[in-house]
Scaffold this active site. Structure first.
Site, mmCIF file in Angstrom:
data_model
loop_
_atom_site.group_PDB
_atom_site.id
_atom_site.type_symbol
_atom_site.label_atom_id
_atom_site.label_comp_id
_atom_site.label_asym_id
_atom_site.label_seq_id
_atom_site.Cartn_x
_atom_site.Cartn_y
_atom_site.Cartn_z
ATOM 1 N N ASP A 208 0.824 -1.217 0.000
ATOM 2 C CA ASP A 208 0.000 0.000 0.000
ATOM 3 C C ASP A 208 0.859 1.268 0.000
ATOM 4 O O ASP A 208 1.639 1.490 0.912
ATOM 5 C CB ASP A 208 -0.881 -0.071 1.263
ATOM 6 C CG ASP A 208 -1.742 1.162 1.499
ATOM 7 O OD1 ASP A 208 -1.726 2.086 0.663
ATOM 8 O OD2 ASP A 208 -2.445 1.187 2.535
ATOM 9 N N HIS A 382 -3.896 4.491 6.728
ATOM 10 C CA HIS A 382 -2.825 3.964 5.861
ATOM 11 C C HIS A 382 -1.450 4.210 6.468
ATOM 12 O O HIS A 382 -1.216 5.210 7.145
ATOM 13 C CB HIS A 382 -2.910 4.608 4.474
ATOM 14 C CG HIS A 382 -4.138 4.234 3.722
ATOM 15 N ND1 HIS A 382 -4.243 3.085 2.965
ATOM 16 C CD2 HIS A 382 -5.340 4.849 3.633
ATOM 17 C CE1 HIS A 382 -5.439 3.024 2.427
ATOM 18 N NE2 HIS A 382 -6.137 4.081 2.817
HETATM 19 ZN ZN ZN Z 1 -8.206 1.104 -0.486
HETATM 20 ZN ZN ZN Z 2 -9.301 0.574 2.719
#
Ligand code: ZN
Ligand code: ZN
Length: 568
Positions: A208, A382
């Site tokens: 990510d 995130h």
């Molecule tokens: Zn996502």
């Molecule tokens: Zn997500």
């Protein structure tokens, strides 16, 4: 930087007859949204995620955007499964459209599947869907793959990374993550699993990239608690907090805070009510008895004893928050000194709509909090750079492929990995449709496959062709309707009867149809309040929705509707 790092693998060379692993990204690279990536070992394809994306405002009449799955349709007999990492729309939103074409088994954790079921139910596909629930930490065999669902932390619950074991090696896909050491549900990020695979040796890591521009660590979800509690404690009247309906940990914290400060909670907005119900039913949300105010009691409830959790943090046109802002909500009216807390990221692209919505709140003299100035009221889900580095260090893959981000995020994530020198083979920058094949002795670029965006009208579930073709086709088949409304700038009154211009829209009873359409527009405007009328994006959207319904009913056509408002 040397070519070895930035190349997309060596140019085509003769592939060996031995089985190879091909990676086919179908969405989510170079863009935020519609995440989807296919892995193919021999003849067996497994797909990670099936996300959607909300359209930019220029895509008139388009409700959502999904990945082009031509490749999967061409190889339909080989697609073994879709495996879901978590329940956000950018990972599961395209499922109803894809399963309609390609009814393959779907694997996911409990909460993820519960959200997916809701979507499939709405699409009438739940009966035929083949859904398999997986417990985080467990292994599942699918064709030649053995897949471990590794628990990770993120901004929703029941999230996993995937370790996909193939005869050629293990591939790790992180899904969306941050490393939260103090998650609200005490279900930690399983760093050990990443370390275990790292020690064993990992062929490729897909990770990510969302927050690669942020140094340091992303704080724990817990950090928003104190500030939200402070604001709630000192709130003179009602508290209205808006967050993503999938942020179950956030919702849990807010419920706990409400309990501590002696307020009851009400849930407002379809997605908020749905998600709270699902999470509560599955035991992911603790709501003390007697805490919940029924919708019909919200209006009359003592504002000093009430906290409302409302969906629509991105000011989506018909969401509860947007309606509340312009005083057009059945259950909620904002008064002076009510406290509004926007506990969500302002997603780029939505700034205008969100700030317009907040302006309406300010105009009502509400106390509005929407940034972290006085203490955090929102925190990202995130990973920041240090967490991304930690994953790279633990996994130390042979190949590293940044995912989930616009091109600059992918690039900077690649640069971060390069700096660490923990990738033994190559760092590969991939884009949607570009194919990489892993063999015993390397990574090779292969012929690209069809990939792109498919525009969808959620009402008919029909796919819409890309922009130009779509408009041309749309106009030729369905015509165009242009309602023209003159609104007085000062009074907000409609000056004369609306005019309706149509082209290419056939109707047997032309005049009757037009008179009806004029009535619809008049009614829509009249039933809107002054603030809505002054807010052209709101009024235009309302007119579009109402007219669309009327025209579809009268003619079963779906013309392009382009409301025009004249300021007089
Ligand atoms: Zn996502
Ligand atoms: Zn997500």
């Amino acid at each position: 930087m040397c070519d070895r790092i930035w190349g997309n693998g060596k140019e085509n060379e003769l592939s060996k007859p031995a089985q190879t692993l091909t990676v086919i990204p179908l969405g989510g690279l170079g863009e935020f949204g519609m995440n989807m990536m296919a892995f193919r070992y021999g003849d067996d394809i497994v797909v990670v995620d099936a996300g959607m994306m909300f359209p930019e405002s220029e895509l008139l009449g388009v409700d959502l955007v999904i990945p082009d799955i031509t490749y999967l349709k061409q190889h339909r007999e080989h697609v073994r499964a879709i495996v879901l990492t978590h329940g956000h729309e950018d990972h599961i939103g395209a499922l109803p459209y894809i399963l309609r074409d390609l009814n393959v088994p779907v694997y996911g954790t409990r909460f993820t599947l519960a959200l997916a079921k809701k979507r499939l139910e709405e699409g009438g596909l739940l009966e035929s869907a083949k859904l398999f629930e997986v417990t985080p930490g467990r292994l599942v065999e699918i064709g030649p793959y053995e897949i471990e669902f590794i628990p990770v932390t993120h901004s929703t619950i029941d999230c996993v990374a995937l370790a996909i074991r193939t005869p050629l090696g293990v591939v790790i896909h992180t899904g969306d993550f941050k490393i939260d050491q103090t998650p609200i549900d005490n279900a930690p990020f399983d760093l050990h699993a990443f370390a275990r695979y790292g020690n064993e040796g990992v062929l490729a890591l897909f990770s990510d990239s969302t927050n690669v521009e942020r140094p340091g660590f992303t704080p724990s979800e817990r950090v928003v608690g104190p500030r939200i509690e402070e604001l709630t404690r000192s709130a003179p009247k009602r508290v209205v907090l808006s967050c993503f309906a999938s942020s179950i940990h956030r919702i849990q914290q807010v419920i706990d805070i409400a309990e501590r400060v002696g307020r009851k909670v009400g849930f407002v907005g379809r997605s908020m009510v749905d998600n709270v119900e699902i999470a509560h039913d599955l035991g992911y949300l603790r709501i003390p008895d007697g805490m919940v105010v029924r919708p019909q009691d919200i209006r009359g409830f003592d504002p000093r004893k009430l906290l409302l959790l409302v969906s629509g943090s991105q000011a989506e046109p018909m969401s509860s928050m947007s309606r509340i802002a312009v005083d057009n909500h059945r259950l909620v009216t904002i008064d002076e000194n009510d406290t509004i807390i926007l506990s969500a990221r302002i997603i780029p692209g939505n700034e205008k709509a969100i700030f317009r919505m907040l302006d309406h709140m300010f105009r009502r003299r509400a106390l509005v909090y929407y940034d972290n100035a006085g203490g955090p009221i929102h925190v990202s889900g995130h990973a920041s750079q240090e967490e991304q580095k930690m994953i790279l260090r633990l996994v130390k893959p042979k190949y590293f492929i940044p995912v989930h981000g616009e091109y600059r995020h992918l690039f900077r994530h690649a640069a971060l990995a390069h700096q660490l020198e923990c990738v033994s083979g190559e760092i590969l920058l991939m884009e949607n449709g570009k194919v990489i094949e892993f063999t015993e002795d390397g990574a090779y670029r292969r012929e690209p496959v069809t990939a792109g965006r498919v525009l969808v009208d959620s009402g008919s579930l029909e796919e819409i062709e890309e922009m130009v073709v779509r408009d041309r086709k749309h106009l030729s088949e369905e015509g165009v309707v242009i309602p023209i409304i003159a609104i007085d700038k000062h009074t907000g009154q409609v000056e004369s009867a609306p005019e309706i211009v149509t082209r290419g829209l056939m109707s047997e009873n032309g005049n009757e149809f037009l008179a009806g359409a004029r009535d619809v527009v008049t009614r829509t405007v009249e039933s809107s309040n002054v603030e809505e009328r002054a807010d052209w994006s709101v009024i235009k959207e309302k007119i579009r929705v109402d007219l669309k319904r009327y025209i579809n009913k009268q003619t079963s056509k779906r013309p392009l509707i382009l409301p025009v408002i004249l300021e007089v």
